[in-house]
Design an enzyme around this catalytic site. Structure first.
Site, PDB file in Angstrom:
ATOM      1  N   HIS A   1     -33.330  11.775  -0.221  1.00  0.00           N
ATOM      2  CA  HIS A   1     -34.305  12.998  -1.460  1.00  0.00           C
ATOM      3  C   HIS A   1     -35.105  13.224  -0.534  1.00  0.00           C
ATOM      4  O   HIS A   1     -35.839  12.420  -0.215  1.00  0.00           O
ATOM      5  CB  HIS A   1     -33.704  11.626  -2.715  1.00  0.00           C
ATOM      6  CG  HIS A   1     -34.696  13.132  -4.060  1.00  0.00           C
ATOM      7  ND1 HIS A   1     -35.834  13.024  -3.538  1.00  0.00           N
ATOM      8  CD2 HIS A   1     -33.438  14.033  -4.955  1.00  0.00           C
ATOM      9  CE1 HIS A   1     -36.089  13.984  -4.774  1.00  0.00           C
ATOM     10  NE2 HIS A   1     -34.999  14.608  -4.824  1.00  0.00           N
TER      11      HIS A   1
ATOM     12  N   ASP B   1     -34.986   3.286  -1.875  1.00  0.00           N
ATOM     13  CA  ASP B   1     -34.499   4.174  -3.271  1.00  0.00           C
ATOM     14  C   ASP B   1     -33.893   4.150  -3.999  1.00  0.00           C
ATOM     15  O   ASP B   1     -32.501   4.167  -4.105  1.00  0.00           O
ATOM     16  CB  ASP B   1     -34.156   5.492  -1.927  1.00  0.00           C
ATOM     17  CG  ASP B   1     -34.230   6.857  -3.561  1.00  0.00           C
ATOM     18  OD1 ASP B   1     -34.274   6.198  -5.031  1.00  0.00           O
ATOM     19  OD2 ASP B   1     -35.132   7.725  -3.460  1.00  0.00           O
TER      20      ASP B   1
ATOM     21  N   GLN C   1     -30.695   6.480  -8.284  1.00  0.00           N
ATOM     22  CA  GLN C   1     -29.073   7.012  -8.221  1.00  0.00           C
ATOM     23  C   GLN C   1     -28.563   5.777  -8.193  1.00  0.00           C
ATOM     24  O   GLN C   1     -26.693   5.767  -8.460  1.00  0.00           O
ATOM     25  CB  GLN C   1     -28.573   8.053  -7.585  1.00  0.00           C
ATOM     26  CG  GLN C   1     -29.583   9.345  -7.072  1.00  0.00           C
ATOM     27  CD  GLN C   1     -28.773  10.405  -8.049  1.00  0.00           C
ATOM     28  OE1 GLN C   1     -28.414  10.148  -9.424  1.00  0.00           O
ATOM     29  NE2 GLN C   1     -30.142  11.352  -8.155  1.00  0.00           N
TER      30      GLN C   1
ATOM     31  N   LYS D   1     -33.392   9.139 -15.181  1.00  0.00           N
ATOM     32  CA  LYS D   1     -31.935   9.626 -14.487  1.00  0.00           C
ATOM     33  C   LYS D   1     -31.251   8.540 -15.070  1.00  0.00           C
ATOM     34  O   LYS D   1     -29.998   8.257 -15.331  1.00  0.00           O
ATOM     35  CB  LYS D   1     -32.106   9.116 -13.359  1.00  0.00           C
ATOM     36  CG  LYS D   1     -32.548   9.988 -12.478  1.00  0.00           C
ATOM     37  CD  LYS D   1     -32.003  10.480 -11.303  1.00  0.00           C
ATOM     38  CE  LYS D   1     -33.379  11.507 -10.195  1.00  0.00           C
ATOM     39  NZ  LYS D   1     -32.929  12.732 -10.515  1.00  0.00           N
TER      40      LYS D   1
ATOM     41  N   CYS E   1     -33.203  18.302  -3.216  1.00  0.00           N
ATOM     42  CA  CYS E   1     -34.461  17.781  -2.747  1.00  0.00           C
ATOM     43  C   CYS E   1     -33.646  17.150  -1.268  1.00  0.00           C
ATOM     44  O   CYS E   1     -34.046  16.859  -0.949  1.00  0.00           O
ATOM     45  CB  CYS E   1     -34.674  16.996  -3.159  1.00  0.00           C
ATOM     46  SG  CYS E   1     -35.549  18.201  -4.517  1.00  0.00           S
TER      47      CYS E   1
END
Ligand SMILES: Cc1ncc(COP(=O)(O)O)c(C=O)c1O
Length: 440
Positions: free
Chosen positions: A152, A229, A232, A255, A395
């Site tokens: 991303h 990261d 997700q 999220k 993104c």
């Protein structure tokens, strides 16, 4: 009855998928899901962009404003003390959720700010800030920062900027035609010149789960720090930062059932205390003179200014909700939906599924290209039926470019998504192919 009071039969450690009755109870907890859009019951398949909020989260935020609203870490009065207590209790609950200690959780506005915090901290260390403690974090010409081709932009641009500010070189681990990281290149790319290795746990485009243990192991073998990261993954998998031995991890509350405006930077305590702060001002200091300032230890040294108190409290309510169901069960539910999505989409002529092939591991997310139809048209067609998906480059322009497409359509599920919703999406895409005459 809320799912929090009706669940329990399976226990939260089990990996048994959710039962139909549990799923119905979960959906009742989400007011937004009860509505119709464009004359159809809403089918919300955009949780990868932002998720919906259960009543317990909405109540936690409203109750804070109705009962405790006050300045944290500043006032001597009772309300201020209660607000501070709730704020710090929220930090402990979120820390427990990811296997961290309380002082390893820094509140940020979102994952983007968390990743920038690390990059700007390293940049400040590289300017000589932070004294001896920060020396190991300094980078400069000849040093390398490694990221991947599937990131991303939030986990790419901060490293491009860090490289530009310090003179270090940015390198990346490429992806193959299926979007998998080329792990055979790892030892060639991550070398003793590497100072930072930053990578996503789960791709927001492909739904693939990266071999993060191997990436972290290689980073540590060459003395580099590993930055994860987890945007997700934290919402969808059981994340244990201590077991992973990762140095920093970033994720966003919105999220994972919480409101917008709250994110988390996890960092190992020693690293956080060595990292010079990025934002400076009130609430992060011990002593200030006209010439210089002593900073508080982590996490407060990174929390300058008035904080996101109600949002942090709501994030704690969100992780309690997720924990009450069990992350292993949520992951099992979503893996099943991911398989259904991939299988159904792959059968439609003209549809190219991006990422792992049918039958391979993926979370409950799938992006696809429909030959001859722009993703915006697919999205519009689905929206007319009340089906919400994400369209565009998500993104992740370099990844789309690598896979030979400029944009894609993404359907992303969460714990409240049903098989029927996945089937409606698949039928909607098949009808879009017919409508636009896009047969292969
Ligand atoms: C993998 C990944 N990283 C980072 C981000 C950025 O999150 P935020 O915009 O909440 O900072 C996202 C959001 O889509 C994401 O999916």
């Amino acid at each position: 009855m809320s799912i929090q009071t009706s669940i329990a039969a399976e226990g939260t450690d089990s990996a048994a998928p959710l039962t139909g009755a549990e799923l119905r109870a979960i959906r009742q907890d989400f007011p937004l899901l009860q509505q119709s859009v464009n004359g159809h019951p809403l089918v919300y398949l955009d949780s990868g962009a932002t998720s919906q909020n259960p009543r317990t989260v909405l109540d936690a935020e409203r109750e804070y404003y109705e009962v405790h609203n006050s300045a944290v870490h500043r006032g001597a009065h009772t309300l201020a003390a209660l607000a501070t207590e709730s704020f710090e209790d929220a930090r402990s609950r979120v820390a427990r959720f990811i296997g961290a200690s309380d002082d390893e959780v820094v509140w940020t506005s979102n994952a983007t700010e968390a990743l920038n915090l690390v990059a700007y901290g390293i940049s400040n260390a590289s300017l000589g800030r932070g004294g001896e403690a920060a020396a190991a974090l300094r980078i400069g010409p000849g040093d390398e920062i490694v990221t991947t081709e599937m990131e991303h932009h939030a986990n790419l641009i901060p490293w491009q900027e860090l490289a530009a500010r310090t003179g270090a070189t940015l390198r990346f681990i490429p992806v193959d035609d299926d979007g998998a990281l080329r792990m055979d290149d790892l030892d060639r790319i991550v070398t003793d010149r590497t100072k930072v290795v930053a990578f996503t746990h789960v791709s927001n485009v492909l739904g693939s789960i990266n071999p993060v243990e191997q990436l972290i192991g290689r980073a540590h073998a060459v003395g580099a720090i590993a930055v994860l990261d987890a945007c997700q993954s934290a919402p969808h998998l059981a994340l244990d930062v201590a077991a992973l031995d990762v140095d920093f991890a970033a994720f966003s509350g919105h999220k994972m059932l919480a409101p917008t405006g709250i994110g988390v930077l996890y960092g190992k305590s020693a690293l956080l205390n060595a990292l010079p702060p990025f934002l400076t001002g009130g609430s992060m200091i011990t002593t200030v003179t006209m010439e210089q300032t002593e900073y508080l230890p982590a996490p407060q040294r990174f929390e300058a200014g008035t904080q996101k108190v109600s949002q942090a409290i709501a994030l704690a309510a969100a992780v309690d909700y997720l924990d009450g169901i069990g992350m292993h069960r949520i992951a099992a539910h979503e893996a099943r939906l991911g398989r259904r999505l991939a299988e159904g989409l792959a059968e439609i002529p003209s549809v190219r599924l991006l990422g792992p092939a049918v039958g391979r591991e993926r979370v409950g997310l799938a992006s696809f290209d429909v030959r001859g139809i722009h993703s915006h048209d697919v999205g519009q067609f689905l929206d007319d039926r009340g089906i919400a998906v994400r369209v565009g480059h998500h993104c992740a322009q370099p990844l789309h470019r690598r896979l030979g497409v400029t944009a894609s359509t993404r359907a992303s599920a969460y714990l409240y998504t049903t098989d029927d919703e996945v089937d409606q999406l698949i039928a909607g895409v098949a009808d879009a192919v017919d409508f636009f005459g896009a047969h292969a």
